[in-house]
Motif scaffolding. Structure first.
Motif, PDB file in Angstrom:
ATOM      1  N   PRO A  33       0.710  -1.139  -0.129  1.00 37.68           N
ATOM      2  CA  PRO A  33      -0.363   0.088  -0.368  1.00 37.68           C
ATOM      3  C   PRO A  33       1.523   1.196   0.041  1.00 37.68           C
ATOM      4  CG  PRO A  33      -0.086  -1.448   1.731  1.00 37.68           C
ATOM      5  CD  PRO A  33       0.495  -2.324   0.808  1.00 37.68           C
ATOM      6  N   SER A  34       2.417   1.533   0.485  1.00 40.38           N
ATOM      7  CA  SER A  34       2.887   2.913   0.912  1.00 40.38           C
ATOM      8  C   SER A  34       3.929   2.615  -0.399  1.00 40.38           C
ATOM      9  CB  SER A  34       3.711   2.863   2.275  1.00 40.38           C
ATOM     10  OG  SER A  34       4.730   1.215   1.834  1.00 40.38           O
TER      11      SER A  34
ATOM     12  N   GLU B 115       2.072   5.594  -2.712  1.00 36.68           N
ATOM     13  CA  GLU B 115       2.164   6.966  -1.845  1.00 36.68           C
ATOM     14  C   GLU B 115       1.418   6.344  -0.752  1.00 36.68           C
ATOM     15  OE1 GLU B 115      -0.536   9.697  -3.457  1.00 36.68           O
ATOM     16  OE2 GLU B 115       1.767   9.604  -4.245  1.00 36.68           O
ATOM     17  N   GLU B 116       2.165   6.546   0.708  1.00 37.23           N
ATOM     18  CA  GLU B 116       1.099   6.403   1.666  1.00 37.23           C
ATOM     19  C   GLU B 116       0.007   7.114   2.039  1.00 37.23           C
ATOM     20  OE1 GLU B 116       0.990   9.211   4.773  1.00 37.23           O
ATOM     21  OE2 GLU B 116       0.797   9.256   2.444  1.00 37.23           O
TER      22      GLU B 116
ATOM     23  N   PRO C 292      -2.035  11.142   6.513  1.00 32.79           N
ATOM     24  CA  PRO C 292      -1.394  11.959   7.075  1.00 32.79           C
ATOM     25  C   PRO C 292      -0.686  10.896   8.860  1.00 32.79           C
ATOM     26  CG  PRO C 292      -3.106  12.851   7.488  1.00 32.79           C
ATOM     27  CD  PRO C 292      -3.483  11.917   6.736  1.00 32.79           C
ATOM     28  N   ASN C 293       0.593  11.538   8.971  1.00 33.94           N
ATOM     29  CA  ASN C 293       0.803  10.622  10.205  1.00 33.94           C
ATOM     30  C   ASN C 293       0.370  11.096  11.322  1.00 33.94           C
ATOM     31  OD1 ASN C 293       2.744   8.927  11.990  1.00 33.94           O
ATOM     32  ND2 ASN C 293       4.033   8.194  10.068  1.00 33.94           N
ATOM     33  N   GLN C 294       0.007  10.887  12.694  1.00 30.91           N
ATOM     34  CA  GLN C 294       0.580  11.478  13.700  1.00 30.91           C
ATOM     35  C   GLN C 294       0.804  11.721  13.918  1.00 30.91           C
ATOM     36  OE1 GLN C 294      -3.133  12.389  14.420  1.00 30.91           O
ATOM     37  NE2 GLN C 294      -2.464  13.534  16.016  1.00 30.91           N
ATOM     38  N   ALA C 295       2.185  10.796  14.172  1.00 32.72           N
ATOM     39  CA  ALA C 295       3.261  10.308  14.719  1.00 32.72           C
ATOM     40  C   ALA C 295       4.127  12.140  14.334  1.00 32.72           C
ATOM     41  CB  ALA C 295       3.881   9.528  14.196  1.00 32.72           C
ATOM     42  N   ILE C 296       3.696  12.325  13.471  1.00 32.91           N
ATOM     43  CA  ILE C 296       3.905  14.329  13.674  1.00 32.91           C
ATOM     44  C   ILE C 296       4.284  15.211  14.210  1.00 32.91           C
ATOM     45  CG2 ILE C 296       4.457  16.372  11.875  1.00 32.91           C
ATOM     46  CD1 ILE C 296       3.227  14.047  10.019  1.00 32.91           C
ATOM     47  N   ALA C 297       2.307  14.731  15.171  1.00 39.66           N
ATOM     48  CA  ALA C 297       2.356  15.978  16.262  1.00 39.66           C
ATOM     49  C   ALA C 297       2.815  15.117  17.138  1.00 39.66           C
ATOM     50  CB  ALA C 297       0.699  16.135  15.973  1.00 39.66           C
ATOM     51  N   ASP C 298       2.871  13.845  17.341  1.00 42.47           N
ATOM     52  CA  ASP C 298       3.936  13.300  19.203  1.00 42.47           C
ATOM     53  C   ASP C 298       5.208  12.910  18.467  1.00 42.47           C
ATOM     54  OD1 ASP C 298       3.408  12.540  20.992  1.00 42.47           O
ATOM     55  OD2 ASP C 298       2.420  10.412  20.109  1.00 42.47           O
ATOM     56  N   PRO C 299       5.465  13.576  19.552  1.00 42.50           N
ATOM     57  CA  PRO C 299       7.293  13.578  19.149  1.00 42.50           C
ATOM     58  C   PRO C 299       7.687  11.946  19.875  1.00 42.50           C
ATOM     59  CG  PRO C 299       6.394  15.473  20.994  1.00 42.50           C
ATOM     60  CD  PRO C 299       5.008  14.618  20.827  1.00 42.50           C
TER      61      PRO C 299
ATOM     62  N   ALA D 292       5.619   9.486  20.068  1.00 39.19           N
ATOM     63  CA  ALA D 292       5.304   8.367  19.159  1.00 39.19           C
ATOM     64  C   ALA D 292       6.055   8.031  19.011  1.00 39.19           C
ATOM     65  CB  ALA D 292       4.104   8.813  18.525  1.00 39.19           C
ATOM     66  N   GLY D 293       6.363   5.865  17.862  1.00 40.38           N
ATOM     67  CA  GLY D 293       7.059   5.698  16.834  1.00 40.38           C
ATOM     68  C   GLY D 293       6.708   6.104  16.307  1.00 40.38           C
ATOM     69  N   LYS D 294       8.026   5.852  14.487  1.00 38.65           N
ATOM     70  CA  LYS D 294       7.619   6.176  13.283  1.00 38.65           C
ATOM     71  C   LYS D 294       6.412   5.237  13.098  1.00 38.65           C
ATOM     72  CE  LYS D 294       9.082   6.491   8.839  1.00 38.65           C
ATOM     73  NZ  LYS D 294      10.386   6.536   8.185  1.00 38.65           N
TER      74      LYS D 294
ATOM     75  N   TRP E  58       7.226  15.650   2.506  1.00 37.58           N
ATOM     76  CA  TRP E  58       7.011  14.967   3.240  1.00 37.58           C
ATOM     77  C   TRP E  58       7.180  13.016   3.373  1.00 37.58           C
ATOM     78  CZ3 TRP E  58       4.230  11.307   6.016  1.00 37.58           C
ATOM     79  CH2 TRP E  58       4.705  10.699   7.588  1.00 37.58           C
TER      80      TRP E  58
ATOM     81  N   TYR F 282       1.040  19.734   6.177  1.00 40.15           N
ATOM     82  CA  TYR F 282       0.322  19.513   7.598  1.00 40.15           C
ATOM     83  C   TYR F 282       0.527  20.589   8.772  1.00 40.15           C
ATOM     84  CZ  TYR F 282       1.573  14.918   6.275  1.00 40.15           C
ATOM     85  OH  TYR F 282       1.087  13.772   5.511  1.00 40.15           O
TER      86      TYR F 282
ATOM     87  N   ILE G 264      -0.306  21.096  13.172  1.00 42.14           N
ATOM     88  CA  ILE G 264      -1.276  20.741  14.630  1.00 42.14           C
ATOM     89  C   ILE G 264      -2.416  21.489  14.776  1.00 42.14           C
ATOM     90  CG2 ILE G 264      -0.690  19.725  17.039  1.00 42.14           C
ATOM     91  CD1 ILE G 264       2.595  19.517  15.623  1.00 42.14           C
TER      92      ILE G 264
ATOM     93  N   VAL H  86      -3.695  16.145  13.595  1.00 41.73           N
ATOM     94  CA  VAL H  86      -3.018  16.751  12.502  1.00 41.73           C
ATOM     95  C   VAL H  86      -3.950  16.330  10.998  1.00 41.73           C
ATOM     96  CG1 VAL H  86      -1.145  15.672  10.984  1.00 41.73           C
ATOM     97  CG2 VAL H  86      -1.035  15.399  13.375  1.00 41.73           C
TER      98      VAL H  86
ATOM     99  N   ARG I  29      11.074  17.063  14.092  1.00 45.41           N
ATOM    100  CA  ARG I  29      10.353  15.890  13.938  1.00 45.41           C
ATOM    101  C   ARG I  29       9.382  15.646  12.782  1.00 45.41           C
ATOM    102  NH1 ARG I  29       9.701  11.305  16.429  1.00 45.41           N
ATOM    103  NH2 ARG I  29       7.960  10.253  16.213  1.00 45.41           N
TER     104      ARG I  29
ATOM    105  N   HIS J 172       8.967  10.237   4.584  1.00 40.53           N
ATOM    106  CA  HIS J 172       9.255   8.929   3.892  1.00 40.53           C
ATOM    107  C   HIS J 172      10.490   8.382   2.764  1.00 40.53           C
ATOM    108  CE1 HIS J 172       4.680   7.423   4.790  1.00 40.53           C
ATOM    109  NE2 HIS J 172       5.480   7.195   5.565  1.00 40.53           N
TER     110      HIS J 172
END
Lengths: 177, 696
Positions: free
Chosen positions: A158-159, A162-163, A166-173, A175-177, B72, B150, B152, B158, B175, B181
């Motif tokens: 799937p990736s 295109e992935e 949007p990755n929630q990880a961007i917001a949360d320092p 969270a893992g990738k 990104w 993006y 927040i 997001v 971050r 990617h």
């Protein structure tokens, strides 16, 4: 040169327009169309592959018939014998493909109740894309032993280009990738 | 800043395209010169605006503006600058914008070059091109926006938006960089750098002849003006598409690691379909130019070519078909389908309208089955049949079975290998015979005589091929037919040059150059025929006589295949490249007749940062005119690497495909090169119709 004698001035196209059906061309073209139509028909009959789900494969009478199936690869089951180029793995039925393929595949691969099918492939180098939660599209035959013997493999991740979301990880320092 | 700039420029280009389309149409109806000039200027403005838009995205990619979601998605801090640039077309949103940029460039070129020569057609040309451009820009603006950033939100969710949202803050730069990617490993290859732009140029380029054809239908100027004005544009599109197809094959051969270059995959076929109709068109327009025949058919072919372009775009970008090449499933499928349907319906409707009014009657009728025009028609029929056969196999059968039979039937490679070879063979036969026949009438005897020397030359080539690679009599016969299409081209050129050499006393070099210069179209065409014959022999040889084997070798051990020996010399594990990928490299030596002829390094690359697929098996090959010795590193013993497993292919004659395609480019350039008398546009009509006299 007959050509010169035959040519008409540009100003007299009416003559041409009135011309009747040119039979020898028509017969030739019909013969050609029939011939090629026959070729396409033959090719379709011998080349047709039913594209079915694992559920349909297991429910129907498809043993020994060449079909195409699609399923989600379960990563833990991948076994590869590089000496003899034998690949074995299991795929899970994909119930309904949604717009979010990554999610569909994830859910299929983790659904304990999903129908599963063991795949056996010979003489092929393990494709780089053969990994957990990839979508495998396989052409081959179901054996009487319940194993699907595939001859052609097409894999989609799937990736791939295109992935997904949007990755929630961007917001949360944290969270893992 | 870059995101806003890019977005606004794209939006302005969108408005300019809509304005130009509307004003050109209104202006021509009102016969108002000022309105038409205004439309023209708006259409010209789309190109600089799109340059700004693409420039903004490019700068964002190169300067690592990861807040932009597209950046990104396709790059990360380890991506080399070179691949940052090519990432512009590495995913859907960027490549769509790039597509529109190319279209605006083509529009700019054609308006600049043809405005004065084709005053009657240009308003409609602008309308059609600008409507198409507006459609694609609309996709970029509303569905696949590459400038979204993006943000927040206060509730920590997001969201993506081009402009700053109230209360939202940008994510931390560090971050973003950390989570980005990187370009899909499959796309990090030379073929992927040039293949998409060429393919897009090919696809987009057909908009010019299409728009001119539609303009001819709309304006009622159904002379050969539209064909003459667009001949070079059509050739440019055609050669770009041809090269795009070949480079796509080269990419598959180098990157996908299955030893082949064409898999009859639906997406490959989707790009091949417009090529077939476009090639048929390039041939049949000659009949209209020389004999005033096939007017409806030529229109039909051009409309069909562009319809196939849009269909191919739809098939590739909508996720309609499962293919290794396709983009991810996306929301632009329905609009693209709708656009394809509208374009096709409107163009067919216009064609039928003019046809029924009797305005597309031919000036002459066919006379003699062996005349050049008859053979050209036959060539066209075979091209169209190939189109139908390949369309049916790729899309027709799956769609019809889904709609009417309630099942999903797909046709595999078997189908194409069964149906297409007789048709390709028929094309090669026609390529050999048609250039020798005369316009009007040709007798069988005359044709037979003209074929004697080329046939002998072809036989000599077949003998050479048979020495290199023993083959069955039937295959040798097919080689002969293909070779004949090339030797006819060579022989005709030689005859022309010999005549000059004899009568004018020119030396051979001068004679050949002067001959070609006098009729660039013909001799450019012959070069293209020769190149297609070379590609054809390469394709046949590599398809029929590929050999393969696989073995596990300890260091120092060898395997033998087809006269070659390959020795495993050692292993270089864990080599780290500049872009952060980890390479595991096997070192092998290729030996032939006791001599070491090459050291190869098949390898596997591991991309630690890539999402999804993160390994790539990179083959190594030793290439000669005779064949490729092509090695894949399959596996190796962990840590010690004292043994490794290889899969080895010998692909006979495959390099003829790549070399032949270079000749094809050269031949097309010869055919495109403008005559000294004319500017690039050539289309300056004898008497440019004055705008005041425009007939609606």
């Amino acid at each position: 040169m007959t050509q010169v004698a035959w040519e008409k001035p540009e100003s007299a196209p009416e003559e041409a327009a009135r011309s009747g059906v040119q039979w020898k061309y028509l017969v030739g073209f019909v013969a050609l169309f029939v011939g090629i139509g026959y070729l396409i028909l033959q090719g379709t009959i011998s080349g047709a592959r039913y594209f079915i789900t694992i559920d349909e494969l297991l429910a129907g009478d498809y043993v020994g018939q060449t079909v195409r199936i699609s399923g989600a690869v379960i990563g833990d089951t991948i076994q590869y014998d590089p000496q003899n180029l034998i690949i074995d793995f299991t795929i899970a039925n994909i119930p309904n493909e949604t717009k979010d393929l990554a999610r569909t595949l994830y859910e299929a691969a983790h659904d304990p109740n999903a129908a599963k099918l063991a795949i056996h492939i010979r003489d092929q180098v393990k494709p780089d894309l053969l990994q957990n939660e990839a979508q495998a599209i396989l052409t081959g035959k179901l054996g009487t032993d319940g194993i699907f013997y595939a001859t052609e493999v097409l894999l989609k991740c799937p990736s791939r280009y295109e992935e997904a979301a949007p990755n929630q990880a961007i917001a949360d320092p944290l969270a893992g990738k | 800043m870059l995101a806003e700039l890019g977005f606004i420029a794209t939006f302005l280009a969108f408005l300019a395209a809509l304005y130009a389309a509307g004003m050109a149409f209104y202006g021509v109806r009102r016969r108002d010169d000022r309105l038409l000039l205004s439309a023209r200027n708006a259409a010209l403005a789309t190109f600089p605006l799109m340059s700004v838009s693409l420039g903004a995205l490019l700068i964002a990619l190169v300067t690592q503006q990861y807040q932009i979601a597209y950046v990104w998605n396709v790059t990360d801090p380890n991506t080399p600058t070179f691949f940052r640039i090519t990432a512009l077309w590495g995913a859907q949103a960027g490549s769509l914008l790039f597509w529109s940029g190319i279209m605006s460039a083509f529009a700019f070129g054609t308006i600049a070059l043809n405005w004065h020569g084709q005053r009657r057609l240009m308003p409609y040309v602008i309308t059609y091109i600008m409507l198409t451009l507006a459609f694609f820009l609309g996709l970029s603006l509303f569905l696949e926006n590459p400038f979204e950033r993006y943000w927040i939100m206060p509730d920590n969710s997001v969201v993506k938006s081009v402009f700053a949202l109230s209360g939202a803050v940008p994510p931390a730069a560090a971050r973003l960089a950390e989570t980005s990617h990187g370009l899909n490993p499959l796309l990090r290859h030379f073929g992927m750098i040039v293949h998409p732009p060429l393919l897009y140029m090919g696809f987009v380029g057909f908009i010019i002849p299409f728009a001119f054809a539609m303009a001819a239908l709309a304006s009622g100027d159904l002379s050969t003006g539209w064909i003459k004005a667009t001949r070079r544009w059509t050739l440019l599109a055609w050669v770009s598409l041809s090269l795009g197809l070949v480079l796509g094959g080269r990419w598959a051969y180098d990157v996908l690691g299955w030893g082949g270059w064409w898999g009859w995959d639906p997406v490959e076929n989707a790009a091949f379909l417009p090529w077939l109709l476009g090639t048929a068109f390039l041939h049949s327009v000659m009949i209209q130019e020389k004999r005033g025949m096939l007017k409806v058919w030529n229109m039909f072919l051009m409309l069909g070519t562009f319809s196939a372009v849009i269909f191919g775009t739809f098939a590739t970008r909508s996720g309609l078909v499962d293919s290794v090449h396709s983009f991810a499933r996306s929301g632009i499928g329905f609009p693209l389908f709708f656009f394809w349907f509208s374009v096709t319906a409107v163009s067919v409707g216009m064609l039928l309208w003019r046809w029924r009014r009797g305005e597309l009657r031919d000036d002459r009728r066919f006379n003699g089955l062996l005349s050049r025009e008859s053979l050209f028609v036959l060539n066209n029929i075979v091209f169209v049949m190939l189109f139908i056969a390949i369309f049916w196999g790729s899309f027709g059968a799956p769609i019809v079975s889904e709609l009417f039979l309630g099942t999903n039937i797909t046709l595999g490679k078997d189908y194409f290998l069964q149906v297409t070879p007789p048709l390709f063979l028929a094309l090669f036969i026609l390529m050999g015979v048609a250039p020798l026949s005369a316009w009007g009438v040709t007798s069988l005897l005359r044709l037979g005589k003209a074929l004697i020397v080329p046939a002998l030359l072809a036989a000599a080539m077949v003998a050479l091929l048979a020495l290199m690679q023993p083959a069955e009599p039937l295959v040798l016969l097919i080689y002969g037919v293909i070779a004949l299409s090339g030797t006819v081209a060579l022989w005709e050129t030689y005859r022309g040059a010999a005549a000059r050499h004899k009568t004018l006393g020119e030396n051979w070099a001068t004679a050949v150059t002067a001959l070609v210069a006098r009729n660039r179209r013909r001799y450019g065409g012959y070069l293209i025929h020769l190149s297609i014959a070379i590609v054809g022999i390469g394709a046949l040889g590599s398809e029929l006589y590929q050999q393969e084997t696989q073995r596990t070798l300890a260091v120092g051990q060898s395997l033998a295949l087809g006269g070659y020996t390959m020795r495993y010399d050692g292993f270089l594990g864990g080599q780290i490249a500049d872009d952060g990928r980890v390479m595991d490299i096997a070192q092998v030596t290729v030996i032939r007749d006791g001599r070491e002829i090459a050291h190869l390094r098949p390898r596997r690359d591991f991309y630690p940062n890539a999402e999804g697929m993160n390994t790539m098996t990179i083959p190594a090959a030793h290439s000669t005119a005779e064949n490729d010795f092509y090695v894949l590193l399959v596996d190796w013993e962990a840590i010690s690497a004292s043994s490794a497993t290889f899969k080895v292919f010998i692909n006979p004659l495959i390099n003829l495909i790549w070399w032949g395609s270079l000749l094809l480019v050269f031949g097309t350039l010869v055919g495109m090169y403008p005559d000294e008398k004319h500017a690039l546009a050539t289309a300056v009509a004898a008497q440019p119709s004055r705008l005041a006299g425009v007939k609606a």
